[in-house]
Design a protein around this motif. Structure first.
Motif, PDB file in Angstrom:
ATOM      1  N   ASP A  44       0.845  -1.177   0.000  1.00 32.78           N
ATOM      2  CA  ASP A  44       0.000   0.000   0.000  1.00 32.78           C
ATOM      3  C   ASP A  44       0.895   1.247   0.000  1.00 32.78           C
ATOM      4  O   ASP A  44       2.076   1.174   0.343  1.00 32.78           O
ATOM      5  N   ARG A  48      -1.900   6.085  -2.935  1.00 35.50           N
ATOM      6  CA  ARG A  48      -1.934   4.864  -3.727  1.00 35.50           C
ATOM      7  C   ARG A  48      -2.563   5.026  -5.101  1.00 35.50           C
ATOM      8  O   ARG A  48      -2.329   4.203  -5.999  1.00 35.50           O
ATOM      9  N   TRP A  75      -3.934  -4.900  -1.236  1.00 35.14           N
ATOM     10  CA  TRP A  75      -2.950  -3.894  -0.845  1.00 35.14           C
ATOM     11  C   TRP A  75      -2.544  -4.131   0.596  1.00 35.14           C
ATOM     12  O   TRP A  75      -3.358  -4.062   1.504  1.00 35.14           O
TER      13      TRP A  75
END
Length: 427
Positions: A44, A48, A75
């Motif tokens: 992540d 993002r 993520w």
């Protein structure tokens, strides 16, 4: 490993490298199914959206080319990544097919037996021949390759062009000149650090060791031992510690600075120089020094030489338990290939690992030249030993440098203690 500049880059790096996985028996044998869900774990990011957009594009392209395949991207938060990966190492049913991880974790991850050796896949991958050898080396442990280099990160010397012009200085040609210039800046402008050098900035410290011809450890018959007490390594560490002095960067202010804090000081107009990464450029551009700085390779000990930089970066690996090994390798190759390396640079500023892509981007972005030149000059890596993660997380080398800089211990005593701590962790 290299993290986004919006996270505390060095602190996060140390955290990741320090989270050694629980060891397990070799993972269950996988398979080569050609349909179904391909599970992908990626780190992540604080911001993002650009990364996610590029990855979504790659996933859509991959699904269109592979009927019956769905790419499921998860993520993984940096903070919770240790538990996430440990679970995958110890229970193959929780393992993804493809995963992003830092190159400083390769040795400890390989020890679990859960990752596939991608040496053969890499040899047959056309783009693999374009990888920088020094970058590819960071994906190896015990002669096997455990990931495709996705992007790399190196550091160079940022300097204030306005301050240098005012004082009649030129970018330093050697590390000795760097120290002299830093003293001149501090003397002429007491409100500035000559160079922002953090006592906790391991990856600015290591080039001083390597530039002097030393290293922090050596391997003999599979066993690693510390070499920080050797002449060349000790000289390099002493040279770095000498920058943490009142006439350059006072230890009272700088001894506890991390890499991110050092770059933040420079970006905020508080330093004449800093050793910063390609991944720090956006943060510097957003600071008060915008338009008033230049970047050159960190010099070595001789004029014209470049101090070897730490080859940070992230890899894309494949779990041995994957039921879709072929698909996993193909998707990793798509993300790590020329097209998406360029897209990831545009999205996140990630420095490509493929030489042709680097040259193409550098031709259009002059600020990349110092980093590309640094890579071309040759980089170095930390010991590829599972024990390094503990050495890093325990701040063994930063502690020694801090003790030398503050006078808490003599250089010999500080490095003796560091060597003992390193050898204990190496086992």
């Amino acid at each position: 490993m290299r993290l986004r500049p919006t996270l505390p880059a060095l602190a996060a790096l140390a955290l990741l490298a320090g989270c050694a996985p629980t060891q397990s028996a070799p993972a269950a044998a996988g398979g080569d199914e050609q349909t179904g869900t391909l599970r992908v774990w990626l780190f992540d990011e604080a911001s993002r959206a650009p990364k996610e957009a590029a990855v979504k594009e790659a996933a859509a392209e991959f699904e269109a080319a592979h009927s019956g395949v769905h790419v499921d991207v998860q993520w993984v938060p940096v903070e919770g990544r240790a538990d996430k990966f440990s679970g995958a190492f110890n229970d193959s049913s929780n393992a993804p097919d493809v995963a992003e991880f830092g190159n400083t974790d390769v040795a400890s991850y390989a020890q679990t037996g859960a990752l596939s050796d991608l040496s053969g896949d890499l040899a047959s991958w056309p783009a693999g021949k374009d990888l920088l050898p020094s970058v590819l080396d960071t994906a190896k442990a015990n002669g096997k390759t455990y990931g495709l280099p996705w992007y790399t990160g190196v550091r160079a010397l940022y300097y204030r062009t306005d301050v240098f012009a005012e004082l009649g200085l030129k970018p330093p040609a050697t590390l000795a000149e760097l120290a002299d210039d830093a003293r001149k800046i501090r003397a002429a402008k007491p409100d500035l650090y000559g160079i922002a050098t953090g006592g906790k900035y391991t990856y600015a410290m290591l080039p001083f060791v390597w530039a002097n011809g030393g290293d922090v450890a050596k391997q003999d018959n599979g066993k690693w031992t510390s070499t920080v007490e050797s002449g060349a390594a000790a000289t390099g560490l002493a040279d770095y510690a000498a920058l943490l002095k009142d006439d350059i960067c006072p230890p009272s202010a700088c001894a506890n600075l991390t890499g991110t804090q050092s770059v933040t000081a420079f970006a905020g107009g508080k330093a004449g120089m800093v050793i910063g990464g390609d991944f720090n450029r956006k943060a510097v551009e957003q600071g008060t020094v915008q338009g008033k700085y230049g970047i050159v390779p960190l010099p070595g000990t001789k004029p014209g030489s470049v101090a070897p930089a730490f080859a940070g970066g992230n890899l894309l690996g494949v779990f041995g338990a994957s039921k879709r090994h072929g698909l996993a390798v193909q998707f990793a190759q798509l993300l790590a290939g020329p097209e998406y390396q360029e897209k990831m640079y545009a999205a996140m500023g990630n420095l490509p690992t493929l030489q042709s892509v680097q040259k193409k981007l550098a031709a259009n972005d002059p600020s990349l030249k110092a980093f590309v030149d640094t890579l071309a000059a040759g980089t170095k890596f930390v010991p590829a030993a599972p024990g390094w993660s503990k050495i890093d997380s325990q701040n063994v080398l930063p502690t020694a440098v801090q003790q030398i800089a503050t006078g808490g211990k003599t250089p010999a005593a500080a490095l003796s203690d560091a060597a003992a701590a390193m050898n204990k962790n190496f086992g």
